[in-house]
Design a protein around this motif. Sequence first.
Motif, PDB file in Angstrom:
ATOM      1  N   UNK A 268       0.880  -1.343  -0.051  1.00  0.00           N
ATOM      2  CA  UNK A 268       0.044   0.074   0.061  1.00  0.00           C
ATOM      3  C   UNK A 268       0.742   1.150   0.063  1.00  0.00           C
ATOM      4  N   UNK A 269       1.910   1.280   0.752  1.00  0.00           N
ATOM      5  CA  UNK A 269       2.944   2.334   1.005  1.00  0.00           C
ATOM      6  C   UNK A 269       3.578   2.700  -0.381  1.00  0.00           C
ATOM      7  N   UNK A 270       3.953   1.568  -1.144  1.00  0.00           N
ATOM      8  CA  UNK A 270       4.617   1.800  -2.188  1.00  0.00           C
ATOM      9  C   UNK A 270       3.769   2.108  -3.379  1.00  0.00           C
ATOM     10  N   UNK A 271       2.436   2.042  -3.272  1.00  0.00           N
ATOM     11  CA  UNK A 271       1.459   2.243  -4.306  1.00  0.00           C
ATOM     12  C   UNK A 271       0.922   3.870  -4.313  1.00  0.00           C
ATOM     13  N   UNK A 272       0.954   4.404  -2.924  1.00  0.00           N
ATOM     14  CA  UNK A 272       0.409   5.932  -2.707  1.00  0.00           C
ATOM     15  C   UNK A 272       1.464   6.737  -3.731  1.00  0.00           C
ATOM     16  N   UNK A 273       2.587   6.691  -3.853  1.00  0.00           N
ATOM     17  CA  UNK A 273       3.260   7.757  -4.641  1.00  0.00           C
ATOM     18  C   UNK A 273       3.245   7.460  -6.078  1.00  0.00           C
ATOM     19  N   UNK A 274       2.385   6.484  -6.592  1.00  0.00           N
ATOM     20  CA  UNK A 274       2.224   6.032  -7.958  1.00  0.00           C
ATOM     21  C   UNK A 274       1.132   6.896  -8.577  1.00  0.00           C
ATOM     22  N   UNK A 275       0.302   7.399  -7.706  1.00  0.00           N
ATOM     23  CA  UNK A 275      -1.211   7.894  -8.462  1.00  0.00           C
ATOM     24  C   UNK A 275      -1.989   6.910  -9.044  1.00  0.00           C
TER      25      UNK A 275
END
Length: 402
Positions: A90-97
């Motif tokens: 989840x944390x790795x997906x957040x900055x991918x928009x």
Amino acid sequence: MHATTPLPLLKRVPPGAWTVVAWCAGLVFTFIARTRLPGESEPGQYPSHLLHRWDGVTFVVLATATALNGGRLLARRPLAACVCLLLAAVLGTVPLSVGEIPMAQFLAAGVALYFVATSCPRRTARIALALALGTLVTFVAVRLFCWGVAGTSSELAVALIAVILWLLGRSAHQVRAHAERLSAQAAAQAVTTERLRIAREMHDTVAHSIGIIALQAGAATRVATTQPEAAREAMRAVETTGRETLAGLRRMLVALRAADAGHQDDPGTAAGPVSGLDDVDGLAATTTAAGVRVEVRRRGRPRPLPPDIDLSAFRIIQESVTNVVRHSGTHACRVTVDYGEDDIRLEVTDDGRGRGTSTDTGFGLAGMRERVALLHGEFHAAPRPEGGFRVAARLPVPVGVR
């Protein structure tokens, strides 16, 4: 010999390390997919502006640290490791928009899900699957509630892959459990077969002894009045033979009392002649003629032994020498027979490979160990530090025979 072979190279890598490798591979793929590669007019995916800001880098660093912690916990606390790896996804997906958790970010969690399904009980594996699917559903639901847009179809594909990984893990778990059950059944059957073979050999020994008793008793009856001294000598022989036979029977019956009465002997198996330590030299000569030189050493003062101990000692040496011929890959071995005051010690050593194959189904060591246990002795079999293999057995001699 029957020793454990080293694990394959890939099997030596712990599951936690595989999850870390999967996470790093996912990160690399994420950045490669957002870079224009040779032959492309534009990147496959446009990077989010968050990736170029400090907050985006912070999310990636936090996600990586959480994934590393999950890999560290996987062997000891599998559910906690799954939570950490799902949080990292989840944390790795957040900055991918993006509107869903991409497969690259979920890859480490999927690998962990496979290992949990493979190595953990069914309840733990089901909880891990529920956590994984729940995380995917929650992420899509939050996206729909807050922004009205979510990659539902892409997330369904990720969920399908998670279920497939879980099913593969459960299948591997069931295959391993089935193999362990088969191995345990084969070992138990080998012990039962060995006990039945020992019982047959004991039957031959007792029949031989009873025949001698009958002959001596008949001779004593015929000369009782004309040759009293010869009659007394015959009766002393009857007494000695009877005591030895009863002692051997008592030891064998007590040791075999736990055998399964439901297993019947194979009627097509014929009992061979009764052997003993006197036949070791013949065994050595036969084996040497076959190409493996057997050196026999005797220590102490050789003396007659009870038939069951004499036979078991010979069988242990015979099986050990057979294993040397089949598995050691050497051309010589040493047999030592040490006659002690209250026991007899056997040792068979070689300078061969010192290990065998995990697919060997001879159960030779199991049979030798069972023989020694039935006679209340001690048995050791292991590779030698200097190379080769060593089989050692100690058989106690009853007080009346010493």
